[in-house]
Scaffold this active site. Structure first.
Site, PDB file in Angstrom:
ATOM      1  N   ASP A  66       0.817  -1.218   0.000  1.00  0.00           N
ATOM      2  CA  ASP A  66       0.000   0.000   0.000  1.00  0.00           C
ATOM      3  C   ASP A  66       0.844   1.258   0.000  1.00  0.00           C
ATOM      4  O   ASP A  66       2.072   1.198   0.160  1.00  0.00           O
ATOM      5  CB  ASP A  66      -0.956  -0.018   1.206  1.00  0.00           C
ATOM      6  N   ASP A 135      -7.664  -2.354  14.214  1.00  0.00           N
ATOM      7  CA  ASP A 135      -9.065  -2.542  13.811  1.00  0.00           C
ATOM      8  C   ASP A 135      -9.220  -3.717  12.852  1.00  0.00           C
ATOM      9  O   ASP A 135     -10.272  -3.914  12.263  1.00  0.00           O
ATOM     10  CB  ASP A 135      -9.635  -1.256  13.189  1.00  0.00           C
ATOM     11  N   HIS A 137      -7.441  -4.319  10.052  1.00  0.00           N
ATOM     12  CA  HIS A 137      -7.136  -4.138   8.622  1.00  0.00           C
ATOM     13  C   HIS A 137      -5.845  -4.846   8.225  1.00  0.00           C
ATOM     14  O   HIS A 137      -4.923  -4.975   9.021  1.00  0.00           O
ATOM     15  CB  HIS A 137      -7.105  -2.655   8.225  1.00  0.00           C
ATOM     16  N   GLU A 142      -9.607  -1.487   5.195  1.00  0.00           N
ATOM     17  CA  GLU A 142     -10.309  -1.181   6.434  1.00  0.00           C
ATOM     18  C   GLU A 142     -11.580  -2.035   6.528  1.00  0.00           C
ATOM     19  O   GLU A 142     -12.029  -2.608   5.523  1.00  0.00           O
ATOM     20  CB  GLU A 142     -10.672   0.307   6.444  1.00  0.00           C
TER      21      GLU A 142
HETATM   22  C1  GLP Z   1      -0.407   0.268   8.604  1.00  0.00           C
HETATM   23  C2  GLP Z   1      -0.091  -0.566   7.374  1.00  0.00           C
HETATM   24  C3  GLP Z   1      -0.422  -2.021   7.586  1.00  0.00           C
HETATM   25  C4  GLP Z   1       0.142  -2.494   8.911  1.00  0.00           C
HETATM   26  C5  GLP Z   1      -0.474  -1.711  10.031  1.00  0.00           C
HETATM   27  C6  GLP Z   1       0.016  -2.135  11.404  1.00  0.00           C
HETATM   28  O1  GLP Z   1      -1.712   0.705   8.645  1.00  0.00           O
HETATM   29  N1  GLP Z   1      -0.754  -0.102   6.223  1.00  0.00           N
HETATM   30  O2  GLP Z   1       0.095  -2.774   6.510  1.00  0.00           O
HETATM   31  O3  GLP Z   1      -0.107  -3.852   9.076  1.00  0.00           O
HETATM   32  O4  GLP Z   1      -0.133  -0.348   9.846  1.00  0.00           O
HETATM   33  O5  GLP Z   1       1.194  -1.461  11.745  1.00  0.00           O
HETATM   34  P1  GLP Z   1       2.184  -1.933  12.857  1.00  0.00           P
HETATM   35  O6  GLP Z   1       2.853  -3.145  12.343  1.00  0.00           O
HETATM   36  O7  GLP Z   1       3.163  -0.790  13.009  1.00  0.00           O
HETATM   37  O8  GLP Z   1       1.388  -2.177  14.071  1.00  0.00           O
END
Ligand code: GLP
Length: 259
Positions: A66, A135, A137, A142
């Site tokens: 993304d 949440d 995702h 989302e």
């Molecule tokens: C972002 C990314 C996701 C990731 C999420 C969790 O929103 N787009 O791909 O999984 O954060 O982040 P973290 O690993 O820092 O908790």
């Protein structure tokens, strides 16, 4: 269902997943990796630094999940910058072979289909690394995302913008939109490896692995995949109903099987 591996800590998870990736690259030097941003995959990239040292990785290809829309790719928190800093440079990958969705406003209308075409042209993703948001995702899909969705523009939830505000000067600087591989895109990868650490991810993990299949729980899409591995620490595993069974099956796994 997904195979759940409960490890002692993030470092152990990094070592386990890195070993699988090294095996993949040994078998297929032009392997296609699905790369994730966020803090969760960092132990994997860290472990890969040592394990890939001295190996020829010049043909390895990669696709990020993304990108923010409208954020200059040169901004330090664009996912293009993050992937370059955390993955491409430390592992010595060829930047021309590492793709990130294009979040430029001018081309955003066809950026999703362009990205799908690039993944198809590469023959699909061999191993997709995934984190999970609080949440639920995955990528930036989302709650409410279709299981059939492909790479497209999404609006970030207030929760995700708050979670990601720590990377920006203020929450107002967090972009409102993103472009993300869809759940349907992610499900086409040949192996999914979802990692999660800490109590804050426990509910999202339980929903993804054991919850009902529902668009409201985007992570639950992994239940549709024939080869999904979930690697979690004790805290992230704490709400799993079948955690004893997962420990038992992993402890008794035939030694010839990888994850
Ligand atoms: C972002 C990314 C996701 C990731 C999420 C969790 O929103 N787009 O791909 O999984 O954060 O982040 P973290 O690993 O820092 O908790």
């Amino acid at each position: 269902m997904a195979e759940v591996v409960i490890v002692e800590n993030a470092e152990a998870a990094g070592a386990l997943v890195a070993a699988e990736i090294v095996g993949l690259i040994d078998a297929r030097p032009d392997a296609v990796l699905g790369l994730a941003t966020g803090s969760t995959p960092l132990p994997v990239y860290q472990a890969l630094r040592t394990r890939l040292a001295g190996r020829d990785v010049s043909r390895v290809r990669g696709f990020a999940l993304d990108e923010y829309v409208g954020l200059d790719p040169a901004h330090p928190e664009s996912y293009r910058s993050v992937i370059t800093r955390d993955v491409v440079e430390p592992l010595g990958l060829d930047p021309r072979r590492i793709h990130v969705p294009d979040g430029a406003q001018e081309t955003i209308r066809h950026a999703g289909s362009d990205y799908e075409a690039a993944i198809d042209a590469a023959g699909g993703v061999d191993l997709q690394i995934l984190g999970i948001g609080t949440d639920g995702h995955i990528g930036f899909n989302e709650p409410g995302s279709s299981f059939a969705s492909r790479t497209r523009v999404k609006t970030l939830t207030a929760q995700t913008r708050e979670d990601n505000a720590r990377f920006f000067d203020s929450i107002d600087d967090v972009p409102m939109h993103c472009i993300t591989q869809g759940l349907g895109t992610i499900l086409r990868a040949r192996h999914l490896v979802l990692l999660a650490f800490g109590e804050g991810k426990a509910q999202a993990v339980a929903d993804a692995v054991e919850g009902p299949l529902s668009a409201i729980l985007p992570g639950s899409a992994i239940q549709l995949h024939p080869h999904a591995t979930v690697v979690v620490d004790e805290a992230a595993a704490s709400r799993l109903a079948l955690s004893d069974y997962y420990r038992y099956t992993f402890a008794n796994k035939p030694s010839w099987q990888g994850i």
